[in-house]
Design an enzyme around this catalytic site. Sequence first.
Site, PDB file in Angstrom:
ATOM      1  N   THR A 148       0.854  -1.235   0.071  1.00 32.75           N
ATOM      2  CA  THR A 148      -0.127   0.093   0.016  1.00 32.75           C
ATOM      3  C   THR A 148       0.988   1.143  -0.093  1.00 32.75           C
ATOM      4  OG1 THR A 148      -0.234  -0.259   2.464  1.00 32.75           O
ATOM      5  CG2 THR A 148      -1.979  -0.940   1.067  1.00 32.75           C
ATOM      6  N   THR A 185      -1.192  -1.543   7.876  1.00 27.57           N
ATOM      7  CA  THR A 185      -1.608  -2.771   8.294  1.00 27.57           C
ATOM      8  C   THR A 185      -0.277  -3.648   7.964  1.00 27.57           C
ATOM      9  OG1 THR A 185      -3.553  -2.139   7.008  1.00 27.57           O
ATOM     10  CG2 THR A 185      -3.422  -4.462   7.357  1.00 27.57           C
ATOM     11  N   GLU A 271       5.913   5.191   7.194  1.00 29.61           N
ATOM     12  CA  GLU A 271       5.702   6.066   6.593  1.00 29.61           C
ATOM     13  C   GLU A 271       6.421   7.349   7.067  1.00 29.61           C
ATOM     14  OE1 GLU A 271       1.139   4.758   5.624  1.00 29.61           O
ATOM     15  OE2 GLU A 271       1.416   5.628   7.424  1.00 29.61           O
ATOM     16  N   THR A 398      -6.951  10.527   0.010  1.00 30.00           N
ATOM     17  CA  THR A 398      -7.214  11.504  -1.227  1.00 30.00           C
ATOM     18  C   THR A 398      -5.975  11.388  -2.071  1.00 30.00           C
ATOM     19  OG1 THR A 398      -6.308  13.324   0.313  1.00 30.00           O
ATOM     20  CG2 THR A 398      -8.776  13.001   0.054  1.00 30.00           C
TER      21      THR A 398
END
Length: 398
Positions: A148, A185, A271, A398
């Site tokens: 992801t 996740t 991230e 988004t």
Amino acid sequence: MTIPDGTIATPLGFSADGTHCGLKYKKKDIGIIFSEVPAQAAAVYTMNQMQAAPIFVTKDSLANEQTLQAIVVNSGVANACTGKQGLEDGFAMRTLTAQHLGVAEQSVAIASTGVIGEYLPMDKVTAGIAELDLQSGMSSYFHEAILTTDTVQKELTLQAEIGGKTVTISGVAKGSGMIHPNMATMLSFITTDADVSATLLQKLLKQKVDQTFNQITVDGDTSTNDMVVVMANGCAGNNTFLEGTPEFGQFAKMFYAVCQHLAKSIARDGEGATKLIEAQVNGATSREDARMIAKQIVSSSLVKTAMFGEDANWGRIICAIGYSGGRFSPDHITIKIGDTTILEKSETVAYDAVVLADYLQQEKIVIAVNLHSGLETGTAWGCDLSYDYVKINACYRT
């Protein structure tokens, strides 16, 4: 030895593929692992009480025989908090895969990762499963299909001669945010051609997950979808590994190495992360205390931001130790960052600030703590907390 170009399908008897079905924009988003014979299987799952539909489906698949032949995984949609419809879609995903492969439904496990609260677009999933090709497909495509917000693929393949047979273990993982496993996740899949019983495999998996995956954190959030699944199909032809034997000990070391590599890769790819932080705790009265304290250090937002800012603010470290819940004597704590001791038996010491500043510019930062209270040790891994973490998660949908 490490197999540089290994994939999840490198162990004998496995194949894999991945493709794009429209859950993500232009990227591969559905993949499959397949064993040509039923494989002994084991799994651990998230401790989040809001467990996603794929968790229930996979638990159902492993409820009786503890064997699997396939794992199908989609990314982009987590199929979490989707109620009755989500569960029906999860079981439908299992059925479609079983029909595509010509195997029993309960021999298929499923996993999903992505946005929580959205239903799977089953028309796209159905088309994607039909496109998966284990004959001409590329096994490395599976590695791509499960990602992801990850910026790199996380994989490792090891091979060794055990008991006169060549045994191979391969692992792949995804995870970058919502990482605080308690088994983002976080998903991980491990394949091996070794012959080992499901019971022993489950025991080994639980032990090594506690030492590795459960010792990483990115942001303190335990996902609804965390899952680690291992399949052992016995195609290496070794005598079945028995607990307590040298052969099983060698296999267990390989298994741990794969788990640790994947766990550290997830932590490093947090991230927006720029650094991997490793906390090593020694001199604890129990292993549980050592692990708890180590994980609390790498979980601390203040420690994480200090490492991003390359600031040797050891007060944040000792603060995290203090509220960790671990047992220790407040008067006997030694802390080192890299090779530089900054606290000795809970007393400040003079240190070379220039040397430490140079060290803090590195990509990997090691924080070593000695509690001087016992003989047990524990290690945890995390990452720094940067401006980009906020940007990524503020705009995730988004």
